[in-house]
Design an enzyme around this catalytic site. Structure first.
Site, PDB file in Angstrom:
ATOM      1  N   GLU A 134     -11.678   0.015  -2.974  1.00  0.00           N
ATOM      2  CA  GLU A 134     -10.795   0.579  -1.954  1.00  0.00           C
ATOM      3  C   GLU A 134      -9.614   1.264  -2.645  1.00  0.00           C
ATOM      4  OE1 GLU A 134      -9.391  -2.691   0.406  1.00  0.00           O
ATOM      5  OE2 GLU A 134      -8.266  -3.592  -1.243  1.00  0.00           O
TER       6      GLU A 134
ATOM      7  N   ASP B 161       0.817  -1.227   0.000  1.00  0.00           N
ATOM      8  CA  ASP B 161       0.000   0.000   0.000  1.00  0.00           C
ATOM      9  C   ASP B 161       0.849   1.274   0.000  1.00  0.00           C
ATOM     10  OD1 ASP B 161      -2.089  -1.880   0.476  1.00  0.00           O
ATOM     11  OD2 ASP B 161      -1.799  -1.679   2.637  1.00  0.00           O
TER      12      ASP B 161
END
Length: 365
Positions: A265, A55
């Site tokens: 997301e 991420d």
């Protein structure tokens, strides 16, 4: 005759040794070839291998590249659709002088044990800079197992960061991405369905018995990310939280059943040629998609897929400009082969003449 026997024995021993050496060399060569072959199938290689990272939110501060990733660890938590196996405990900030430069792990910048209100699972963070301070925004489950978004501050881009005593008022869900516009205004984009709990929120209230996936309304507009302007202090929201509406080619909102295009997301925002690019993950279909608007609030017009699936279940990214070129930071599971133990990577990104983003193939065909 005795000497002849000795010589014969010596010849045999030497022959066996030579054969063994050839076999060992053959095995080594085979292994090296296998490793090279495996590496060659990936578009890019991991930036760091000493720890697992994912991420990646990348930024350029004072001419240097800083990467704010999740820090994956093996906690032994069983895998499930809620993402409990992504059981991160702290953040390590990475830095590099150039895209191809050496990557430095600057150690622990913030730990879950140092966040007064936190329970578990430090998921994907982001950071912003204003007036001499760095602000680290992070999602973590509170002591009731509900995701909230917190903020921690530091004078240095690598920390250590000190967390505020409470989460940001009105915050919920995951994946905060912070964008500062050319006029100095700063916005946060956030949210995620399934384990990100976005589907459990309605009118500011959390439903503990709500859906574990999405809205369950296949033919209605899909759940979407949120956007809000940050206050001047950077510690709270300024104004109402709004929906990041994504429209299809007919000007209609994307539907819940449209898993190849709807938001899941991993929101990110960047600005190019005066346009606002909202990019995100489609989650269970493992694509990165883009939508474009004329202002930071949208509505955004869907533009298409710009990265095909990586190795591993999740896909999450950031996009920055470095010395006139654009780059995407992302992750896959090349090093571990396990979906919860990932490694960050970077590759060049291209904006096409029509304003869309060129398709990236993270695994070579």
């Amino acid at each position: 005759m005795k000497n002849f026997k000795n010589i014969s024995s010596l010849v045999i021993i030497m022959a066996i040794a030579a054969t063994s050496a050839c076999q060992q060399n053959s095995k080594t060569t085979s292994t090296e070839t296998s490793d090279t072959s495996k590496k060659s199938k990936y578009l890019s290689q991991p930036l760091i291998s000493e720890i697992y990272t994912a991420d990646p939110s990348a930024h350029v501060f004072n001419g240097k590249i800083y990467i704010y990733p999740s820090h994956d660890v093996e906690s032994g938590t069983p895998e499930n659709d809620n993402g409990d196996h992504f059981d991160m405990k702290d953040y390590h900030i990475l830095s590099m002088d150039s895209i191809n430069g050496k990557v430095k792990d600057n150690g622990v910048a913030l730990s879950v044990k140092d966040i007064p209100w936190a329970g578990r699972q430090l998921w994907a963070p982001d950071v912003a800079f204003k007036d001499g301070n760095y602000y680290l925004y992070f999602p973590v489950k509170d002591k009731n197992d509900v995701f909230r978004i917190g903020v921690a501050t530091a004078k240095n881009p690598v920390g250590p960061f000190k967390a505020e005593p409470k989460p940001i008022d009105g915050s919920f869900s995951i994946d905060p991405a912070v964008f500062t516009d050319t006029d100095g205004s700063t916005y946060m984009y956030y949210g995620g369905i399934w384990g990100g709990q976005l589907q459990r929120w309605n009118n500011g209230k959390y439903d503990i018995n709500g859906s574990k996936t999405d809205s369950k309304k296949e033919n209605e507009p899909a759940l979407i990310a949120k956007v809000v302007k940050l206050s001047k202090t950077m510690l709270g929201f300024d104004g109402a939280v709004k929906d990041v509406v994504i429209l299809d080619e007919n000007g209609k909102p994307l539907l819940t059943k449209d898993h190849n295009r709807r938001f899941f997301e991993g929101a990110w925002m960047h600005k190019f040629n005066g346009k606002y690019y909202f990019t995100y993950s489609t989650g269970d279909t493992h694509l990165l998609a883009s939508a474009i608007a004329d202002n930071p609030f949208g509505p955004f017009k869907y533009q298409g897929t710009f990265m095909n699936p990586v190795e591993g279940w999740t896909t999450h990214h950031s996009i920055i400009e470095v010395k006139g070129k654009w780059y995407i930071f992302y992750h896959d599971t090349q090093l571990s082969g396990k979906t919860h133990l990932r490694n960050v990577k970077v590759t060049e990104l291209t904006h096409k003449a029509d304003g869309t983003i060129a398709l990236i193939e993270p695994i070579k065909k």
